[in-house]
Design a protein around this motif. Structure first.
Motif, PDB file in Angstrom:
ATOM      1  N   ASN A   1      36.636  31.170  21.328  1.00 53.64           N
ATOM      2  CA  ASN A   1      36.829  32.577  21.655  1.00 53.64           C
ATOM      3  C   ASN A   1      37.976  32.737  22.650  1.00 53.64           C
ATOM      4  O   ASN A   1      37.918  32.222  23.762  1.00 53.64           O
ATOM      5  CB  ASN A   1      35.522  33.142  22.226  1.00 53.64           C
TER       6      ASN A   1
ATOM      7  N   PRO B   1      40.529  42.405  14.597  1.00 51.01           N
ATOM      8  CA  PRO B   1      39.956  41.351  15.425  1.00 51.01           C
ATOM      9  C   PRO B   1      38.442  41.368  15.264  1.00 51.01           C
ATOM     10  O   PRO B   1      37.834  42.436  15.302  1.00 51.01           O
ATOM     11  CB  PRO B   1      40.365  41.733  16.849  1.00 51.01           C
ATOM     12  N   SER B   2      37.847  40.212  15.047  1.00 48.64           N
ATOM     13  CA  SER B   2      36.404  40.169  14.770  1.00 48.64           C
ATOM     14  C   SER B   2      35.750  39.031  15.532  1.00 48.64           C
ATOM     15  O   SER B   2      36.126  37.883  15.361  1.00 48.64           O
ATOM     16  CB  SER B   2      36.146  39.926  13.287  1.00 48.64           C
ATOM     17  N   TYR B   3      34.791  39.373  16.340  1.00 50.35           N
ATOM     18  CA  TYR B   3      34.039  38.356  17.068  1.00 50.35           C
ATOM     19  C   TYR B   3      32.560  38.558  16.802  1.00 50.35           C
ATOM     20  O   TYR B   3      32.014  39.604  17.154  1.00 50.35           O
ATOM     21  CB  TYR B   3      34.367  38.447  18.566  1.00 50.35           C
TER      22      TYR B   3
ATOM     23  N   ASP C   1      37.612  35.607  16.119  1.00 48.02           N
ATOM     24  CA  ASP C   1      37.951  35.138  17.464  1.00 48.02           C
ATOM     25  C   ASP C   1      36.962  34.049  17.923  1.00 48.02           C
ATOM     26  O   ASP C   1      36.242  34.228  18.886  1.00 48.02           O
ATOM     27  CB  ASP C   1      37.900  36.363  18.388  1.00 48.02           C
TER      28      ASP C   1
ATOM     29  N   ALA D   1      43.284  37.906  19.731  1.00 53.27           N
ATOM     30  CA  ALA D   1      43.030  38.137  18.306  1.00 53.27           C
ATOM     31  C   ALA D   1      43.982  39.201  17.757  1.00 53.27           C
ATOM     32  O   ALA D   1      44.492  39.079  16.644  1.00 53.27           O
ATOM     33  CB  ALA D   1      41.577  38.550  18.099  1.00 53.27           C
TER      34      ALA D   1
ATOM     35  N   GLU E   1      30.952  39.201  13.987  1.00 55.02           N
ATOM     36  CA  GLU E   1      30.792  40.453  13.226  1.00 55.02           C
ATOM     37  C   GLU E   1      30.336  40.170  11.799  1.00 55.02           C
ATOM     38  O   GLU E   1      30.697  40.891  10.885  1.00 55.02           O
ATOM     39  CB  GLU E   1      32.125  41.225  13.188  1.00 55.02           C
TER      40      GLU E   1
ATOM     41  N   ASP F   1      39.307  48.141  15.289  1.00 53.62           N
ATOM     42  CA  ASP F   1      38.100  47.327  15.442  1.00 53.62           C
ATOM     43  C   ASP F   1      37.446  47.138  14.086  1.00 53.62           C
ATOM     44  O   ASP F   1      37.526  48.021  13.241  1.00 53.62           O
ATOM     45  CB  ASP F   1      37.097  48.036  16.368  1.00 53.62           C
ATOM     46  N   CYS F   2      36.773  46.009  13.918  1.00 52.37           N
ATOM     47  CA  CYS F   2      36.192  45.801  12.594  1.00 52.37           C
ATOM     48  C   CYS F   2      34.756  46.287  12.512  1.00 52.37           C
ATOM     49  O   CYS F   2      34.061  45.995  11.559  1.00 52.37           O
ATOM     50  CB  CYS F   2      36.363  44.367  12.149  1.00 52.37           C
ATOM     51  N   ASP F   3      34.305  47.041  13.521  1.00 56.81           N
ATOM     52  CA  ASP F   3      32.941  47.581  13.445  1.00 56.81           C
ATOM     53  C   ASP F   3      32.933  49.033  12.955  1.00 56.81           C
ATOM     54  O   ASP F   3      31.922  49.713  13.026  1.00 56.81           O
ATOM     55  CB  ASP F   3      32.249  47.468  14.804  1.00 56.81           C
TER      56      ASP F   3
ATOM     57  N   GLY G   1      39.412  35.917  23.124  1.00 59.18           N
ATOM     58  CA  GLY G   1      39.423  37.315  23.555  1.00 59.18           C
ATOM     59  C   GLY G   1      40.142  38.236  22.583  1.00 59.18           C
ATOM     60  O   GLY G   1      40.968  37.784  21.776  1.00 59.18           O
ATOM     61  N   LYS G   2      39.832  39.518  22.691  1.00 59.24           N
ATOM     62  CA  LYS G   2      40.354  40.489  21.728  1.00 59.24           C
ATOM     63  C   LYS G   2      41.883  40.582  21.750  1.00 59.24           C
ATOM     64  O   LYS G   2      42.517  40.696  20.711  1.00 59.24           O
ATOM     65  CB  LYS G   2      39.732  41.859  22.019  1.00 59.24           C
TER      66      LYS G   2
ATOM     67  N   SER H   1      27.917  45.659  20.938  1.00 58.41           N
ATOM     68  CA  SER H   1      29.193  45.604  21.643  1.00 58.41           C
ATOM     69  C   SER H   1      29.326  44.265  22.366  1.00 58.41           C
ATOM     70  O   SER H   1      28.348  43.707  22.840  1.00 58.41           O
ATOM     71  CB  SER H   1      29.262  46.738  22.651  1.00 58.41           C
ATOM     72  N   LYS H   2      30.567  43.756  22.448  1.00 64.12           N
ATOM     73  CA  LYS H   2      30.792  42.446  23.056  1.00 64.12           C
ATOM     74  C   LYS H   2      31.136  42.562  24.537  1.00 64.12           C
ATOM     75  O   LYS H   2      31.386  41.579  25.200  1.00 64.12           O
ATOM     76  CB  LYS H   2      31.940  41.712  22.337  1.00 64.12           C
ATOM     77  N   TRP H   3      31.177  43.797  25.053  1.00 60.22           N
ATOM     78  CA  TRP H   3      31.600  43.980  26.437  1.00 60.22           C
ATOM     79  C   TRP H   3      30.408  44.149  27.368  1.00 60.22           C
ATOM     80  O   TRP H   3      29.534  44.940  27.103  1.00 60.22           O
ATOM     81  CB  TRP H   3      32.468  45.223  26.562  1.00 60.22           C
TER      82      TRP H   3
ATOM     83  N   ARG I   1      28.345  52.312  16.458  1.00 62.46           N
ATOM     84  CA  ARG I   1      28.399  51.035  15.760  1.00 62.46           C
ATOM     85  C   ARG I   1      27.208  50.952  14.809  1.00 62.46           C
ATOM     86  O   ARG I   1      26.086  51.257  15.184  1.00 62.46           O
ATOM     87  CB  ARG I   1      28.278  49.951  16.822  1.00 62.46           C
TER      88      ARG I   1
HETATM   89  N1  UDP Z   1      36.365  41.401  19.774  1.00 69.94           N
HETATM   90  C1  UDP Z   1      37.117  40.237  19.672  1.00 69.94           C
HETATM   91  N2  UDP Z   1      36.978  39.265  20.628  1.00 69.94           N
HETATM   92  C2  UDP Z   1      36.135  39.410  21.698  1.00 69.94           C
HETATM   93  C3  UDP Z   1      35.406  40.616  21.811  1.00 69.94           C
HETATM   94  C4  UDP Z   1      35.553  41.586  20.837  1.00 69.94           C
HETATM   95  O1  UDP Z   1      37.881  40.065  18.727  1.00 69.94           O
HETATM   96  O2  UDP Z   1      36.064  38.486  22.514  1.00 69.94           O
HETATM   97  C5  UDP Z   1      36.493  42.445  18.730  1.00 69.94           C
HETATM   98  C6  UDP Z   1      35.189  42.901  18.113  1.00 69.94           C
HETATM   99  O3  UDP Z   1      34.801  42.077  17.042  1.00 69.94           O
HETATM  100  C7  UDP Z   1      35.503  44.301  17.670  1.00 69.94           C
HETATM  101  C8  UDP Z   1      36.509  44.777  18.711  1.00 69.94           C
HETATM  102  O4  UDP Z   1      37.022  43.603  19.336  1.00 69.94           O
HETATM  103  O5  UDP Z   1      36.116  44.338  16.386  1.00 69.94           O
HETATM  104  C9  UDP Z   1      35.875  45.695  19.741  1.00 69.94           C
HETATM  105  O6  UDP Z   1      34.753  45.063  20.321  1.00 69.94           O
HETATM  106  P1  UDP Z   1      33.385  45.826  20.583  1.00 69.94           P
HETATM  107  O7  UDP Z   1      33.024  46.643  19.410  1.00 69.94           O
HETATM  108  O8  UDP Z   1      32.410  44.785  21.020  1.00 69.94           O
HETATM  109  O9  UDP Z   1      33.799  46.721  21.816  1.00 69.94           O
HETATM  110  P2  UDP Z   1      33.430  48.270  22.054  1.00 69.94           P
HETATM  111  O10 UDP Z   1      33.669  48.987  20.754  1.00 69.94           O
HETATM  112  O11 UDP Z   1      32.003  48.271  22.444  1.00 69.94           O
HETATM  113  O12 UDP Z   1      34.364  48.686  23.146  1.00 69.94           O
END
Ligand code: UDP
Ligand code: MG
Length: 319
Positions: free
Chosen positions: A70, A9-11, A42, A76, A13, A93-95, A72-73, A203-205, A198
Motif C-alpha cells: 500500500n 485508484p482502488s484499495y 494500491d 495510485a 475494493e 474513486d472506484c467506489d 497511498g491514494k 472508507s479507508k480514512w 458508498r
Molecule cells: N484509496 C487508495 N489507497 C488508499 C486509500 C484509498 O487507492 O490507501 C482509494 C480507494 O480505493 C477509493 C479512493 O481512494 O477508490 C477514496 O477512498 P475512500 O473511499 O476510502 O475515501 P472517502 O471517499 O471516504 O474519502
C-alpha cells in the motif's frame, strides 16, 4: 477519435470493481466515447487485483496494475496517470461516490477546449462534525496558500494530456494531486456534483490519517511555518529586552522579587517554544530527506496482459 482514460485508484475494493467497471462501460458506450479504464490496486489485501483481472478478461478496455504494497491514494493516482494513454484522463474513486454521469459532463467541457475540469462538491456527503471542522480549517489554509478556493475541491477531475505530462514531469515524490492540478495552471472549468453514499465496503480514512495527510500537504506547499518560527524568535527578543530592563531597574532600586517562580515559568515557556520550533524545522528536514533519497513513488508488482510491452517489461508479470 479521442481516447478518454479513467483512472481508478482502488484499495481493498473487491466488492466495487465489477460494478464500477460495468457502470462506466455502459455509460461510455451509451455516449459513444472511446475509453479505457485504468484500475490501480494500491497493494490491496483482498481480491481487488484478481477482480480487476477478471474484469479485464471480459472487457478489453480495462487495464490493471497492482502495487507491491500500500503506497497511498496519491501514489495510485500518479501510477494511473503514468499508465493512462488517453488524450484526456479522468481520475475518480472506484467506489462510485463520484457520480459517473459527471464524467460525460467533464468530457463535453474538455471537447470545447478546457484543459482542467475540476469536480466541485455541492455537499460533502455524510461526515461527522470533527471531520467537517477539520476539513474546513485545512482547506482554508490551503486555499489562502495557493490563492484558490479549495474548500469543495476533490480528486475527481479531468486533465488534458498536456496537463498530465506536466504533472508527470514533476520530480517531487510527496505530491498533493488536488492542489497540484491548480498549481500547474492551464485553462480551467468546473462541474458540480453531490457526493454519493458508498454502496459497498468502507472508507479507508481514519481521523488520524486525515490529520497526517493535512500536515504533510501543508508542509509540501508552504514554508510559512518556518517563517512563523522566526517571528516567534523576534517577538521573544523584544519581550526579553523589556523584561531585562524592568528586572535591572528593580534590582538597582532594591525591589527585585524572589525570582524563582518567574525563572521556572520562563524556562518552561521558552523550552516548550524551542521544542515546537525545532519540531517544525525537523519536519521540513524530514521531507528533504525523503525527497533526496529519490526512491520511487510506488512499486508495481503486476500488470494485466494488455499493458504495452515496455510497461510489461519493466515489472515482472504474474497473475
Ligand atoms: N484509496 C487508495 N489507497 C488508499 C486509500 C484509498 O487507492 O490507501 C482509494 C480507494 O480505493 C477509493 C479512493 O481512494 O477508490 C477514496 O477512498 P475512500 O473511499 O476510502 O475515501 P472517502 O471517499 O471516504 O474519502
Ligand atoms: Mg469513497
Amino acid at each position: 477519435m479521442a481516447l478518454l482514460s479513467i483512472v481508478l485508484p482502488s484499495y481493498n475494493e473487491e466488492q466495487n470493481i465489477m460494478n464500477t467497471g460495468s457502470v462506466l462501460t455502459e455509460l461510455m458506450e451509451k455516449n459513444g466515447i472511446d475509453y479505457e479504464l485504468v484500475f490501480v490496486s494500491d497493494g490491496s489485501k483482498d481480491n481487488t487485483y484478481s477482480e480487476i483481472c477478471k474484469l479485464q478478461k471480459s472487457n478489453p478496455h480495462v487495464k490493471g496494475a497492482e502495487f507491491s504494497r500500500n503506497f497511498g491514494k496519491e501514489a495510485a493516482i500518479f501510477a494511473g496517470l503514468e499508465l493512462a494513454t488517453g488524450d484526456a484522463v479522468v481520475v475518480m474513486d472506484c467506489d462510485l461516490q463520484h457520480p459517473p454521469e459527471v464524467v460525460v459532463e467533464m468530457y463535453e467541457k474538455w471537447k470545447t477546449g478546457t484543459e482542467v475540469v475540476e469536480g466541485i462538491k455541492n455537499t460533502r456527503g455524510k461526515e461527522n462534525i470533527f471531520h467537517k471542522a477539520f476539513a474546513n480549517i485545512f482547506y482554508g489554509i490551503m486555499s489562502s496558500l495557493i490563492k484558490m478556493d479549495m474548500k469543495s475541491s476533490s480528486d475527481f477531475k479531468l486533465l488534458d494530456r498536456k496537463v498530465v505530462n506536466a504533472l508527470l514531469e514533476m520530480p517531487e515524490k510527496e505530491t498533493f494531486f488536488r492542489a497540484l492540478s491548480f498549481w500547474v495552471g492551464f485553462k480551467k472549468d468546473s462541474v458540480y456534483y453531490d457526493v454519493r453514499e458508498r454502496q459497498f465496503g468502507s472508507s479507508k480514512w481514519s481521523f488520524t490519517s486525515l490529520v497526517r495527510y493535512a500536515i504533510s500537504n501543508v508542509l509540501g506547499f508552504t514554508t510559512l511555518p518556518l517563517k512563523i518560527v522566526s517571528w516567534f524568535g523576534f517577538v521573544f527578543v523584544i519581550l526579553s529586552i523589556g523584561l531585562a530592563i524592568q528586572t535591572l531597574v528593580r534590582f538597582c532600586m532594591g525591589t527585585a522579587a524572589d525570582g524563582f517562580t518567574t525563572v521556572i515559568l520562563l524556562l518552561l515557556m521558552i523550552g516548550g517554544l524551542i521544542m515546537i520550533c525545532l519540531g517544525i524545522i525537523g519536519n521540513y528536514i524530514a521531507r528533504i530527506y525523503e525527497e533526496v533519497k529519490g526512491r520511487p513513488r510506488y512499486i508495481i508488482s503486476k500488470v494485466t496482459d494488455n499493458m504495452p510491452e515496455q510497461v510489461k517489461g519493466a515489472w515482472k508479470k504474474h497473475d
